[in-house]
Design a protein around this motif. Structure first.
Motif, PDB file in Angstrom:
ATOM      1  N   LEU A  59      -6.699  -6.322   2.149  1.00 33.77           N
ATOM      2  CA  LEU A  59      -5.751  -5.944   3.193  1.00 33.77           C
ATOM      3  C   LEU A  59      -4.602  -5.121   2.600  1.00 33.77           C
ATOM      4  CD1 LEU A  59      -5.263  -6.292   6.176  1.00 33.77           C
ATOM      5  CD2 LEU A  59      -4.081  -8.437   5.707  1.00 33.77           C
ATOM      6  N   TYR A  60      -4.083  -5.591   1.453  1.00 37.31           N
ATOM      7  CA  TYR A  60      -3.013  -4.858   0.777  1.00 37.31           C
ATOM      8  C   TYR A  60      -3.493  -3.443   0.437  1.00 37.31           C
ATOM      9  CZ  TYR A  60       0.420  -3.519  -2.747  1.00 37.31           C
ATOM     10  OH  TYR A  60       1.382  -2.850  -3.457  1.00 37.31           O
ATOM     11  N   SER A  61      -4.724  -3.343  -0.063  1.00 38.27           N
ATOM     12  CA  SER A  61      -5.260  -2.039  -0.445  1.00 38.27           C
ATOM     13  C   SER A  61      -5.324  -1.085   0.742  1.00 38.27           C
ATOM     14  CB  SER A  61      -6.656  -2.196  -1.060  1.00 38.27           C
ATOM     15  OG  SER A  61      -7.251  -0.924  -1.225  1.00 38.27           O
ATOM     16  N   VAL A  62      -5.891  -1.578   1.873  1.00 32.64           N
ATOM     17  CA  VAL A  62      -6.037  -0.641   3.010  1.00 32.64           C
ATOM     18  C   VAL A  62      -4.672  -0.278   3.607  1.00 32.64           C
ATOM     19  CG1 VAL A  62      -8.409  -1.333   3.544  1.00 32.64           C
ATOM     20  CG2 VAL A  62      -6.520  -2.454   4.755  1.00 32.64           C
ATOM     21  N   LEU A  63      -3.710  -1.207   3.535  1.00 27.53           N
ATOM     22  CA  LEU A  63      -2.356  -0.886   4.049  1.00 27.53           C
ATOM     23  C   LEU A  63      -1.680   0.161   3.160  1.00 27.53           C
ATOM     24  CD1 LEU A  63      -1.221  -4.519   4.965  1.00 27.53           C
ATOM     25  CD2 LEU A  63      -1.776  -2.692   6.597  1.00 27.53           C
ATOM     26  N   ARG A  64      -1.852  -0.012   1.839  1.00 27.91           N
ATOM     27  CA  ARG A  64      -1.296   0.981   0.904  1.00 27.91           C
ATOM     28  C   ARG A  64      -1.926   2.351   1.140  1.00 27.91           C
ATOM     29  NH1 ARG A  64       1.251   0.298  -4.047  1.00 27.91           N
ATOM     30  NH2 ARG A  64       1.054   2.552  -4.092  1.00 27.91           N
ATOM     31  N   GLN A  65      -3.253   2.347   1.296  1.00 21.56           N
ATOM     32  CA  GLN A  65      -3.958   3.614   1.564  1.00 21.56           C
ATOM     33  C   GLN A  65      -3.403   4.270   2.830  1.00 21.56           C
ATOM     34  OE1 GLN A  65      -8.331   3.410   1.431  1.00 21.56           O
ATOM     35  NE2 GLN A  65      -8.172   1.504   0.302  1.00 21.56           N
ATOM     36  N   TYR A  66      -3.208   3.421   3.851  1.00 15.74           N
ATOM     37  CA  TYR A  66      -2.714   3.908   5.148  1.00 15.74           C
ATOM     38  C   TYR A  66      -1.324   4.528   4.991  1.00 15.74           C
ATOM     39  CZ  TYR A  66      -1.420   3.618  10.124  1.00 15.74           C
ATOM     40  OH  TYR A  66      -1.018   3.897  11.407  1.00 15.74           O
ATOM     41  N   LEU A  67      -0.453   3.815   4.265  1.00 19.77           N
ATOM     42  CA  LEU A  67       0.919   4.290   4.093  1.00 19.77           C
ATOM     43  C   LEU A  67       0.965   5.544   3.223  1.00 19.77           C
ATOM     44  CD1 LEU A  67       2.748   0.875   3.553  1.00 19.77           C
ATOM     45  CD2 LEU A  67       2.944   2.375   5.549  1.00 19.77           C
ATOM     46  N   ASP A  68       0.081   5.586   2.214  1.00 19.12           N
ATOM     47  CA  ASP A  68       0.073   6.740   1.306  1.00 19.12           C
ATOM     48  C   ASP A  68      -0.658   7.940   1.898  1.00 19.12           C
ATOM     49  OD1 ASP A  68       1.351   5.078  -0.411  1.00 19.12           O
ATOM     50  OD2 ASP A  68      -0.329   4.749  -1.780  1.00 19.12           O
ATOM     51  N   GLY A  69      -1.389   7.705   3.017  1.00 18.67           N
ATOM     52  CA  GLY A  69      -2.158   8.796   3.620  1.00 18.67           C
ATOM     53  C   GLY A  69      -3.349   9.205   2.774  1.00 18.67           C
ATOM     54  N   LYS A  70      -3.833   8.286   1.908  1.00 16.71           N
ATOM     55  CA  LYS A  70      -4.979   8.606   1.060  1.00 16.71           C
ATOM     56  C   LYS A  70      -6.028   7.520   1.245  1.00 16.71           C
ATOM     57  CE  LYS A  70      -2.423  10.859  -2.649  1.00 16.71           C
ATOM     58  NZ  LYS A  70      -1.688  10.553  -3.871  1.00 16.71           N
ATOM     59  N   ALA A  71      -7.090   7.864   1.967  1.00 12.65           N
ATOM     60  CA  ALA A  71      -8.123   6.861   2.234  1.00 12.65           C
ATOM     61  C   ALA A  71      -9.229   6.939   1.183  1.00 12.65           C
ATOM     62  CB  ALA A  71      -8.709   7.099   3.620  1.00 12.65           C
ATOM     63  N   PHE A  72      -9.611   5.770   0.676  1.00  6.59           N
ATOM     64  CA  PHE A  72     -10.771   5.696  -0.228  1.00  6.59           C
ATOM     65  C   PHE A  72     -11.419   4.340  -0.027  1.00  6.59           C
ATOM     66  CE2 PHE A  72      -7.146   4.079  -2.589  1.00  6.59           C
ATOM     67  CZ  PHE A  72      -7.643   2.978  -3.275  1.00  6.59           C
ATOM     68  N   LEU A  73     -12.545   4.112  -0.713  1.00 11.20           N
ATOM     69  CA  LEU A  73     -13.204   2.810  -0.592  1.00 11.20           C
ATOM     70  C   LEU A  73     -12.821   1.951  -1.787  1.00 11.20           C
ATOM     71  CD1 LEU A  73     -15.322   1.004   0.943  1.00 11.20           C
ATOM     72  CD2 LEU A  73     -16.961   1.799  -0.769  1.00 11.20           C
ATOM     73  N   ASP A  74     -12.080   0.881  -1.516  1.00 16.57           N
ATOM     74  CA  ASP A  74     -11.736  -0.068  -2.577  1.00 16.57           C
ATOM     75  C   ASP A  74     -12.750  -1.216  -2.545  1.00 16.57           C
ATOM     76  OD1 ASP A  74     -10.392  -1.241  -4.656  1.00 16.57           O
ATOM     77  OD2 ASP A  74      -8.441  -1.297  -3.651  1.00 16.57           O
ATOM     78  N   ASN A  75     -12.698  -2.071  -3.563  1.00 16.43           N
ATOM     79  CA  ASN A  75     -13.620  -3.207  -3.606  1.00 16.43           C
ATOM     80  C   ASN A  75     -12.925  -4.355  -4.326  1.00 16.43           C
ATOM     81  OD1 ASN A  75     -15.712  -5.009  -3.886  1.00 16.43           O
ATOM     82  ND2 ASN A  75     -17.044  -3.653  -5.060  1.00 16.43           N
TER      83      ASN A  75
END
Lengths: 80, 372
Positions: free
Chosen positions: B223-239
């Motif tokens: 959840l932290y990862s996808v929120l950070r991605q969202y805020l940074d405007g950089k989407a990737f696949l984390d695991n």
């Protein structure tokens, strides 16, 4: 159905393993782990009676803590 | 490993604004979220949406109808995962609508927890036809592929209702209103198929994504990862489930799936046909394919494709368009004891999970967000 159960391998014949978790023993198929070298003492994630991945002892322990929590919660809520 | 409290603190420290909708596609994730009360512990900007993560819920009526018909044959034992026994289909009055009712009407129906048990029943009953009704996602279908590849008894066949999870998410993303801003991808599906299957979500659609395990620290890390991605405007696949959802998945499982099954267009209950979203046994295994073996007329079975039972909003719950307790039947006509729709039957159905977590029809939506 997707909730796997981590178990520890007690012994195996290459295809079927006797696995243990929390004092309960089950027969588990190793058919999907033909690419892995599985030894007694190893931990595996078991799903519908099949080991689907080898995992570390630490990850197995964390998964068990989660399952314990869930079972307790469901008992408390009277799951029906 | 970083503990849940630390991840929560990190999430709470993020500069979140407006609503951020995070969908999960695994009943196991939804169970962990509900049981741990994560919705109540997270900042109000985060909306956690249960998505199409329940294989029982999306199993089409035609397959259940076929299973019920096979169960009523006097020479047949119908074997199915326990979850499937109470899922209803539309059937003429006075005919059984569920496998449980088929059993009460004299059909031989046995619940199993594993494909190996189904094989044992076939071996123990050589004078009977044993049909294994196998509904499930990749995690369940791979063991079925193992069973078929290993060799199954001559008197055994499989009524396969296997589905792939990613095409349902792809369908949502291709629609005009996907309804979510970030994705928690399923851990055990990825353990089989490889996490790479989900790269299309960030790469094609720009949606932040993370494969997650089922424990609270892994879920919160995702959840932290996808929120950070969202805020940074950089989407990737984390695991965050790297030790189990390994790169490439499980090579043996994938090889056996390729060897025994084709990927075909398939019907999802209440949703319709999704291209290349289901498994079917390859023609080489036709003698063990229940549809071929019992000459099931697809036209007859397809007549059963109906809508959900009247008033049941399971399809919209499965697609993440409606919260379980927003369905008019939730907790009133429909409870786990007397389920109307499959979402209340299955342990992995969002309605069943929410009910088990204590959400009642009169629980206000704010309280659901605050406590569950």
């Amino acid at each position: 159905m997707c909730l796997g159960v981590p178990m520890q391998v007690v012994e195996h014949d290459g295809i079927t393993a006797r696995c243990e978790a929390k004092g309960i023993e089950r027969s588990v198929s190793l058919f999907l782990l033909q690419h892995e070298d599985i030894k007694p003492g190893d931990h595996v994630m078991v799903h519908v009676g099949y080991a689907i991945q080898k995992m570390t002892a630490e990850d197995a322990k964390i998964s068990w803590e989660l399952l314990d929590e869930m079972l307790t919660e469901e008992e408390l809520m009277g799951n029906a | 490993m970083t503990d849940a409290r630390t991840w929560l603190e990190r999430i709470r420290a993020l500069p979140l604004e407006g609503k951020i909708r995070v969908m999960n596609v695994c009943g196991g994730h939804e169970r962990s979220i509900s049981m741990a009360g994560l919705r109540g512990a997270l900042p109000p900007e985060i909306e956690l949406i249960p998505g199409p993560g329940c294989p029982v819920c999306v199993c089409p009526e035609e397959d259940i109808y076929t299973a019920v018909q096979l169960a009523m044959r006097p020479d047949t034992i119908l074997v199915a995962f326990g979850d499937m026994l109470r899922v209803p289909c539309n059937a003429p009055k006075n005919e059984p609508r569920t496998l449980e009712q088929a059993r009460a009407a004299g059909g031989e129906v046995r619940p199993v927890a594993s494909p190996s048990e189904a094989r044992r029943i076939a071996n123990e009953n050589p004078d009977k036809e044993v049909v294994f009704f196998a509904a499930g996602f990749e995690t369940t279908t791979a063991p079925v592929a193992g069973l078929v590849a290993e060799g199954i008894p001559a008197n055994m066949s499989v009524l396969l209702s296997g589905r792939l999870t990613w095409p349902a998410v792809a369908m949502l993303l291709d629609s005009e209103t996907p309804g979510f801003d970030a994705l928690i991808a399923p851990g055990h599906v990825s353990a089989i198929m490889g996490p790479e299957e989900w790269t299309f979500v960030p790469e094609k659609h720009g949606i932040p994504s993370s494969v997650s395990g089922f424990e609270t620290p892994s879920l919160l890390a995702s959840l932290y990862s996808v929120l950070r991605q969202y805020l940074d405007g950089k989407a990737f696949l984390d695991n965050t489930y790297i030790n189990v959802a390994k790169p490439g998945g499980n090579p043996t499982a994938r090889r056996l799936l390729d060897m025994t099954m084709d990927v075909v267009d398939s019907t999802w209950r209440g949703i319709g046909t999704i291209p290349a979203s289901g498994f079917a046994l390859k023609p080489a295994y036709a003698e063990h394919d229940a549809l071929v073996r019992f000459q099931i007329d697809p036209k007859q079975a397809r007549k059963r494709i109906g809508e959900m039972p009247p008033g049941c909003d399971c399809a919209r719950v499965v697609l993440g368009k409606l919260y379980p307790n927003q369905c008019a039947l939730y907790g009133k006509a429909c409870t786990p004891r007397n389920p109307i729709g499959p979402c209340m039957v299955s342990d992995e159905g969002a309605c069943h999970i929410w009910w088990s977590s204590g959400v009642r029809p009169d629980t206000p939506q704010e309280a659901v967000s605050a406590h569950y």
